[in-house]
Motif scaffolding. Structure first.
Motif, PDB file in Angstrom:
ATOM      1  N   THR A   1     -17.177 -17.295   4.828  1.00  0.00           N
ATOM      2  CA  THR A   1     -17.539 -18.615   4.306  1.00  0.00           C
ATOM      3  C   THR A   1     -18.591 -19.254   5.196  1.00  0.00           C
TER       4      THR A   1
ATOM      5  N   GLY B   1      -7.431 -26.592   0.579  1.00  0.00           N
ATOM      6  CA  GLY B   1      -8.632 -25.784   0.388  1.00  0.00           C
ATOM      7  C   GLY B   1      -9.884 -26.397   0.984  1.00  0.00           C
TER       8      GLY B   1
ATOM      9  N   ARG C   1      -9.879 -24.068   7.353  1.00  0.00           N
ATOM     10  CA  ARG C   1      -9.543 -24.438   5.984  1.00  0.00           C
ATOM     11  C   ARG C   1      -8.148 -25.047   5.950  1.00  0.00           C
TER      12      ARG C   1
ATOM     13  N   ARG D   1     -10.634 -21.374  -4.926  1.00  0.00           N
ATOM     14  CA  ARG D   1     -10.818 -19.928  -4.759  1.00  0.00           C
ATOM     15  C   ARG D   1     -11.865 -19.696  -3.685  1.00  0.00           C
ATOM     16  N   HIS D   2     -11.556 -18.879  -2.716  1.00  0.00           N
ATOM     17  CA  HIS D   2     -12.476 -18.668  -1.598  1.00  0.00           C
ATOM     18  C   HIS D   2     -12.292 -17.266  -1.051  1.00  0.00           C
ATOM     19  N   ASP D   3     -13.264 -16.836  -0.238  1.00  0.00           N
ATOM     20  CA  ASP D   3     -13.223 -15.509   0.380  1.00  0.00           C
ATOM     21  C   ASP D   3     -12.340 -15.528   1.618  1.00  0.00           C
TER      22      ASP D   3
ATOM     23  N   ASP E   1     -10.654 -18.432   7.586  1.00  0.00           N
ATOM     24  CA  ASP E   1     -10.827 -17.455   6.509  1.00  0.00           C
ATOM     25  C   ASP E   1     -10.906 -16.035   7.044  1.00  0.00           C
TER      26      ASP E   1
ATOM     27  N   GLU F   1     -17.623 -23.328  -0.141  1.00  0.00           N
ATOM     28  CA  GLU F   1     -16.523 -23.227  -1.103  1.00  0.00           C
ATOM     29  C   GLU F   1     -15.246 -22.762  -0.425  1.00  0.00           C
TER      30      GLU F   1
END
Length: 265
Positions: free
Chosen positions: A44, A89, A106, A178-180, A208, A265
Motif C-alpha cells: 500500500t 480500514g 491500518r 478491500r486492500h492488499d 499491511d 486504499e
C-alpha cells in the motif's frame, strides 16, 4: 531615520515571521507531512512515499501540534476537540503510546472488537476476513531508502539486484474495505495470537506487510504498539503526493512517477 537596508531587513524578518506562523497553523490544523521510512505498509505504501496526513479527519488532540511529546504539548487540549470516529480500514498516522514517534498503520479493530490471527488469517469477532489471491509483489533486492534496509523475500535467498518476491492477497474487512496485504509465512510469531479485546476509547492497528510490522499484535512491554488510545490519533493518510526509491529526493532517476498523487486504499 532608518536606512533603506535596515528597512529591508525588518521587512524580511516580518515576512519570515508571518510565513512561519501561517505554516505552523496549517501544519497544526490541516495537514502534516509524513515520509514513509519502513516497509511495514507494503505494498500500500512504499519506503520513500511522501504524503500529507489529513488532521481534520478525526479532530484534534494534544498530539496535533508539532513538537508534541508524552510529557509536553503546545496544544492545551484534553481528549479530542471536534472528534470524529475513525473507520475500520483507514490508514492512520498516530503517536506511539510510549515512544515519542509517529507510526502509520491500518486501523483493524474498533472498541469492543475481538481480534485474533489464526495461521496468518485475520479474525474479527470470531469470523475470518475474506481473502483473495492477488498474485505476487516483486521488488528489487537492494538497500531501500535512507536507512538502507533490505526487504524480506519469500524466494530467499536471492542475490542483490535480483527479484524479491512476496505473495500478495486482497483482504476485505467487514465494512467492505478491500486492500492488499503481503504475507510471506503463516507460522511466524504474529500469525497465531490470543484474542485481543479492544478496550473502549482505543484501537487495534496492523501493518499491511504482515510479517514485517511492529503493530498492535505485539504488546508495549516487548517493544510493540499494543492498543492505541483515541487521543494518539493524528490523522488519516489519503493520498501519496510524491515518491522516491532512492536515498534522497534529489535523486531524480529514482522517482516513482506512477505513485505521484496516488490514492491510498
Amino acid at each position: 531615520m532608518a536606512s533603506k537596508s535596515e528597512g529591508g531587513i525588518g521587512e524580511t524578518v516580518r515576512t519570515l515571521f508571518w510565513a512561519l506562523v501561517i505554516a505552523g497553523i496549517f501544519r497544526t490544523l490541516f495537514f502534516q507531512p509524513f515520509w514513509i521510512p519502513s516497509g511495514s505498509m507494503k505494498d500500500t505504501l512504499l519506503i520513500g512515499d511522501f504524503l500529507f496526513v489529513n488532521k481534520m479527519a478525526y479532530g484534534y488532540s494534544r498530539y496535533s501540534c508539532p513538537f508534541s511529546s508524552p510529557g509536553f504539548s503546545p496544544c492545551p487540549v484534553d481528549g479530542r476537540l471536534f472528534a470524529s470516529e475513525p473507520e475500520r480500514g483507514d490508514v492512520v498516522v498516530f503517536r506511539h503510546p510510549t515512544k515519542n514517534v509517529d507510526f502509520i498503520k491500518r486501523l483493524i479493530g474498533l472498541p469492543g472488537d475481538r481480534i485474533q490471527m489464526v495461521h496468518g488469517v485475520l479474525q474479527i469477532n470470531g469470523q475470518p476476513v475474506k481473502l483473495e489471491d492477488g498474485g505476487q509483489f516483486a521488488e528489487t533486492y537492494a538497500p531501500q531508502g535512507p536507512q538502507g534496509g533490505l526487504p524480506r523475500c519469500a524466494n530467499a535467498p536471492v542475490g542483490e539486484g535480483a527479484d524479491c518476491i512476496k505473495p500478495r492477497q486482497f483482504e476485505t474487512l467487514p465494512n467492505g474495505v478491500r486492500h492488499d496485504i503481503l504475507n510471506i509465512v503463516n507460522d511466524g510469531p504474529a500469525d497465531d495470537t490470543p484474542v485481543f479485546v479492544v478496550p473502549e476509547g482505543q484501537y487495534f492497528m496492523m501493518g499491511d506487510n504482515r510479517d514485517n510490522s511492529e503493530d498492535s499484535r505485539f504488546p508495549q512491554s516487548i517493544g510493540g504498539v499494543g492498543f492505541v488510545p483515541a487521543e494518539n490519533l493524528i490523522g488519516r493518510a489519503d493520498r501519496v503526493m510524491f515518491s522516491s526509491a532512492g536515498k534522497s529526493l534529489f535523486y531524480i532517476w529514482t522517482w516513482r512517477m506512477d505513485r505521484f498523487f496516488k490514492a491510498i486504499e
